[in-house]
Design an enzyme around this catalytic site. Structure first.
Site, PDB file in Angstrom:
ATOM      1  N   GLY B  39       0.803  -1.218   0.000  1.00  0.00           N
ATOM      2  CA  GLY B  39       0.000   0.000   0.000  1.00  0.00           C
ATOM      3  C   GLY B  39       0.834   1.265   0.000  1.00  0.00           C
ATOM      4  O   GLY B  39       0.572   2.195  -0.768  1.00  0.00           O
ATOM      5  N   SER B  67      -7.009  -9.190  -3.244  1.00  0.00           N
ATOM      6  CA  SER B  67      -7.383  -8.252  -2.175  1.00  0.00           C
ATOM      7  C   SER B  67      -6.338  -7.141  -1.996  1.00  0.00           C
ATOM      8  O   SER B  67      -6.561  -6.201  -1.235  1.00  0.00           O
ATOM      9  CB  SER B  67      -7.575  -8.996  -0.850  1.00  0.00           C
ATOM     10  N   ASN B  68      -5.199  -7.225  -2.668  1.00  0.00           N
ATOM     11  CA  ASN B  68      -4.204  -6.143  -2.623  1.00  0.00           C
ATOM     12  C   ASN B  68      -4.635  -4.959  -3.500  1.00  0.00           C
ATOM     13  O   ASN B  68      -4.229  -3.821  -3.263  1.00  0.00           O
ATOM     14  CB  ASN B  68      -2.844  -6.605  -3.174  1.00  0.00           C
ATOM     15  N   LEU B  69      -5.421  -5.255  -4.539  1.00  0.00           N
ATOM     16  CA  LEU B  69      -5.583  -4.277  -5.619  1.00  0.00           C
ATOM     17  C   LEU B  69      -6.433  -3.065  -5.230  1.00  0.00           C
ATOM     18  O   LEU B  69      -6.404  -2.050  -5.915  1.00  0.00           O
ATOM     19  CB  LEU B  69      -6.179  -4.955  -6.862  1.00  0.00           C
ATOM     20  N   ARG B  71      -5.810  -1.090  -2.984  1.00  0.00           N
ATOM     21  CA  ARG B  71      -4.939   0.003  -2.532  1.00  0.00           C
ATOM     22  C   ARG B  71      -3.519  -0.076  -3.098  1.00  0.00           C
ATOM     23  O   ARG B  71      -2.804   0.914  -3.091  1.00  0.00           O
ATOM     24  CB  ARG B  71      -4.862   0.023  -0.996  1.00  0.00           C
ATOM     25  N   ASP B 128       4.682  -3.984   6.523  1.00  0.00           N
ATOM     26  CA  ASP B 128       3.356  -4.084   7.119  1.00  0.00           C
ATOM     27  C   ASP B 128       3.370  -4.654   8.530  1.00  0.00           C
ATOM     28  O   ASP B 128       2.345  -5.106   9.019  1.00  0.00           O
ATOM     29  CB  ASP B 128       2.443  -4.925   6.207  1.00  0.00           C
ATOM     30  N   ASN B 129       4.556  -4.680   9.167  1.00  0.00           N
ATOM     31  CA  ASN B 129       4.583  -5.230  10.531  1.00  0.00           C
ATOM     32  C   ASN B 129       5.702  -4.578  11.336  1.00  0.00           C
ATOM     33  O   ASN B 129       6.686  -4.082  10.765  1.00  0.00           O
ATOM     34  CB  ASN B 129       4.766  -6.751  10.484  1.00  0.00           C
ATOM     35  N   CYS B 192      -3.955  -4.918   8.927  1.00  0.00           N
ATOM     36  CA  CYS B 192      -4.916  -4.359   7.978  1.00  0.00           C
ATOM     37  C   CYS B 192      -5.889  -5.439   7.508  1.00  0.00           C
ATOM     38  O   CYS B 192      -7.044  -5.160   7.209  1.00  0.00           O
ATOM     39  CB  CYS B 192      -4.194  -3.736   6.794  1.00  0.00           C
TER      40      CYS B 192
END
Lengths: 74, 253
Positions: B39, B67-69, B71, B128-129, B192
């Site tokens: 993101g 499900s990435n698309l 953002r 992301d972590n 997220c």
């Protein structure tokens, strides 16, 4: 003594953005979190005077405490 | 020297006060590593490529999922299942063929992080972590590589620039990531995937991260060193908090 509390993101919901509070001498950051019903592990950043502090930090007159939740996605 | 094509491509930079031809040459000579092509990394990579950064590094061990698309705008529907570094590199080449792309299809760990961040002018943290974020921040600090670091979730985000080896005008060292963030307890961090994120939020923060990279390379303005930007897109509130020690007698830092 008067301190300023600034809340961010989810912590603003049903609370406030910025508030001044009259607290007792010796009040710690943990005491403030408890009074605001904020669960300690939910906290990502705690700033007093612009620097990260731990929850045992004793607040003094005029301190501005900023409280942020953990926001770590990418 | 720029080719005729490059001169036209970068015309709006070249006429821009404080960038100009010399600034555009600095961008061409620059090497920027983006860790995470998700993101935050997507808009950062796209804008840095468009701006004419000469060498872009991408670190990501993941593959593009549907499900990435919502953002992660550097990837397209046809890229689902493809490694993110490949998909991102192809998008960058399509946007600006003058950019050299170095791909690292790996997950950062203690063994590889030092070698991966070595030699870059600026690193962007789009991970992301928290464990990887701290690992990256420590490696950049040890090698004196400026780190533009950001985090996003739901409707909110934060952004700062870390150069902890430098001191400020007050003689105090600049903060590192450990001076700003609590190390979260294992399993206490919502992701997220669990709580969701409005797709534009990493777009805003990733674009701001790219802005800070360009400022650092061009030597323009005031980067977010010793300051943290907190963004609340529900209230549309952008607040910059100082992250420096206020020297006040009797008050421990």
């Amino acid at each position: 003594m008067l301190i300023t509390i600034k809340l961010f993101a989810t912590f603003r919901q049903d609370r406030f953005r910025v508030a001044e509070r009259d607290v007792a001498e010796g009040t710690t950051v943990a005491d403030v979190l408890r009074a605001l019903d904020i669960d300690e592990p939910e906290v990502g950043m705690l700033f007093v005077r612009g620097r990260h502090v731990e929850t045992d930090r004793v607040l003094v007159e005029g301190d501005a405490l900023a409280i942020f939740p953990l926001v770590g996605g990418g | 020297m720029f080719s005729r094509e490059e001169t036209e491509r970068y015309a709006r930079h070249i006429v821009l006060r404080d960038v100009g031809g010399p600034g555009q040459q600095k961008l061409k000579a620059a090497r920027v590593l983006v860790v995470g092509a998700g993101g935050l990394g997507s808009p950062a990579l796209l804008y840095l490529a468009a701006a004419g950064i000469g060498t872009l590094g991408i670190v990501d061990d993941d593959v593009v999922s549907l499900s990435n698309l919502q953002r992660q705008v550097i990837h397209a529907t046809a890229d689902v299942g493809r490694p993110k570094v490949e998909s991102a590199a192809a998008a960058i080449r399509g946007l600006n063929p003058h950019v050299e792309v170095r791909s690292h299809p790996v997950r950062l760990d203690e063994g590889n992080v030092g070698g991966i961040v070595e030699g870059w002018d600026v690193v962007v943290d789009g991970v992301d972590n928290f464990p990887t974020r701290f690992l990256l921040a420590d490696a950049c600090a040890a090698r004196k590589v400026p780190l533009v670091t950001a985090g996003v979730q739901e409707f909110w985000g934060w952004l700062t620039v870390l150069k902890p080896w430098e001191t400020g005008p007050d003689g105090m060292p600049n903060p590192g990531l450990h001076d700003l963030l609590r190390v979260p307890e294992e399993g206490r961090v919502a992701t997220c995937a669990q709580v969701g994120i409005l797709g534009v939020v990493p777009g805003v923060l990733g674009t701001l991260a790219a802005t800070e990279v360009l400022k650092l390379i061009l030597g323009l303005g005031e980067p977010l060193v010793r300051r943290m930007l907190n963004v609340d897109l529900l209230d549309m509130d952008f607040a910059v908090e100082p992250t420096e020690v206020e020297a006040i007698a009797g008050v421990p830092g």
